[in-house]
Design a protein around this motif. Structure first.
Motif, short mmCIF file in Angstrom:
data_model
loop_
_atom_site.label_atom_id
_atom_site.label_comp_id
_atom_site.label_asym_id
_atom_site.label_seq_id
_atom_site.Cartn_x
_atom_site.Cartn_y
_atom_site.Cartn_z
N GLN A 288 0.84 -1.20 0.00
CA GLN A 288 0.00 0.00 0.00
C GLN A 288 0.87 1.25 0.00
O GLN A 288 1.84 1.32 0.75
CB GLN A 288 -0.90 0.01 1.23
CG GLN A 288 -1.86 1.18 1.25
CD GLN A 288 -2.88 1.02 2.35
OE1 GLN A 288 -3.46 -0.05 2.50
NE2 GLN A 288 -3.09 2.07 3.11
N ALA A 289 0.53 2.20 -0.85
CA ALA A 289 1.21 3.50 -0.88
C ALA A 289 0.18 4.58 -0.59
O ALA A 289 -0.85 4.66 -1.27
CB ALA A 289 1.85 3.74 -2.24
N ALA B 296 6.01 15.16 -9.52
CA ALA B 296 6.74 13.90 -9.31
C ALA B 296 5.86 12.90 -8.57
O ALA B 296 5.88 11.70 -8.87
CB ALA B 296 8.03 14.16 -8.53
N ALA B 297 5.06 13.37 -7.62
CA ALA B 297 4.14 12.48 -6.89
C ALA B 297 3.10 11.90 -7.85
O ALA B 297 2.75 10.72 -7.74
CB ALA B 297 3.47 13.23 -5.75
N ARG B 298 2.60 12.70 -8.78
CA ARG B 298 1.64 12.19 -9.77
C ARG B 298 2.26 11.10 -10.62
O ARG B 298 1.62 10.09 -10.92
CB ARG B 298 1.14 13.32 -10.67
CG ARG B 298 0.14 14.20 -10.02
CD ARG B 298 -0.39 15.25 -10.98
NE ARG B 298 -1.37 16.08 -10.30
CZ ARG B 298 -1.62 17.32 -10.63
NH1 ARG B 298 -0.99 17.88 -11.65
NH2 ARG B 298 -2.52 18.01 -9.96
N GLU B 299 3.50 11.30 -11.03
CA GLU B 299 4.21 10.27 -11.81
C GLU B 299 4.39 9.00 -11.00
O GLU B 299 4.24 7.89 -11.52
CB GLU B 299 5.56 10.81 -12.31
CG GLU B 299 5.43 11.85 -13.40
CD GLU B 299 4.69 11.32 -14.62
OE1 GLU B 299 4.95 10.19 -15.07
OE2 GLU B 299 3.80 12.06 -15.12
N ARG C 289 1.09 7.14 -10.85
CA ARG C 289 0.83 6.40 -12.10
C ARG C 289 1.69 5.14 -12.18
O ARG C 289 1.22 4.08 -12.59
CB ARG C 289 1.10 7.30 -13.31
CG ARG C 289 0.05 8.35 -13.53
CD ARG C 289 0.31 9.15 -14.80
NE ARG C 289 -0.47 10.35 -14.80
CZ ARG C 289 0.00 11.58 -14.63
NH1 ARG C 289 1.30 11.78 -14.50
NH2 ARG C 289 -0.80 12.61 -14.63
N LEU C 290 2.95 5.26 -11.81
CA LEU C 290 3.86 4.12 -11.83
C LEU C 290 3.36 3.00 -10.92
O LEU C 290 3.28 1.84 -11.32
CB LEU C 290 5.26 4.56 -11.39
CG LEU C 290 6.28 3.44 -11.15
CD1 LEU C 290 6.69 2.81 -12.46
CD2 LEU C 290 7.47 3.97 -10.39
N CYS D 192 -3.08 2.39 -3.97
CA CYS D 192 -2.71 3.78 -3.68
C CYS D 192 -3.91 4.54 -3.11
O CYS D 192 -5.04 4.34 -3.57
CB CYS D 192 -2.22 4.48 -4.93
SG CYS D 192 -0.74 3.75 -5.67
N ARG D 193 -3.61 5.40 -2.14
CA ARG D 193 -4.62 6.28 -1.56
C ARG D 193 -4.03 7.68 -1.44
O ARG D 193 -2.82 7.83 -1.29
CB ARG D 193 -5.06 5.79 -0.18
CG ARG D 193 -5.67 4.41 -0.20
CD ARG D 193 -6.19 3.95 1.13
NE ARG D 193 -5.18 4.07 2.18
CZ ARG D 193 -5.42 3.83 3.46
NH1 ARG D 193 -6.62 3.46 3.86
NH2 ARG D 193 -4.47 3.95 4.36
#
Length: 146
Positions: A2-3, A116-119, A122-123, A132-133
């Motif tokens: 979980q991220a 960078a967090a958006r990338e 997506r990764l 992801c949350r």
């Protein structure tokens, strides 16, 4: 795995980490906090120690004789010398956790690291086995957004 993504709209990670670290300890867990800059690690440590008169959060900065005993260890890399299963990336920089080292990763980021967090989101969403949350801070509390 979980991220959890935590957007800092105001203030620095040293203030935002206390409630997150407190929750980890309440669950009986240990936390590894990673920040690349030595000054940031020191600020985080001091903020956790002074989180409240009855709720200080014992911690240590990695490199000491007692790293393995620290409930919260603050380091510059993702090596969980304290046996932590929770990883907080406090400077908004994604670092790949070791295979099976952690159950949950908390990415704490501000406006400067938003793209960078958006990338990273997506990764991780493209990887099998990752959930992801996204969280925002409302007052003194983190709430899940969306």
């Amino acid at each position: 795995m979980q991220a959890d993504f935590y957007l800092l709209e105001t203030g620095g990670p040293e203030l935002a980490l206390a409630p997150l670290a407190g929750k980890v300890l309440e669950m009986g867990g240990r936390l590894l906090v990673v920040a690349g800059e030595a000054g940031a690690r020191e600020r985080i440590s001091q903020a956790l120690w002074s989180a409240g008169a009855e709720s200080f959060l014992a911690n240590g900065i990695a490199g000491g004789d007692h790293d393995a005993r620290q409930p919260i260890l603050i380091a510059d890399d993702v090596a969980p010398a304290n046996g932590a299963r929770f990883l907080a990336l406090a400077d908004g920089v994604w670092r790949e956790p070791g295979e099976g080292d952690f159950d949950r990763v908390l990415l704490v980021f501000g406006e400067a690291e938003r793209m960078a967090a958006r990338e990273t989101w997506r990764l991780l969403k493209s990887r099998e086995g990752w959930q992801c949350r996204f969280f925002r801070r409302e007052g003194r509390k983190w709430t899940q957004a969306g």
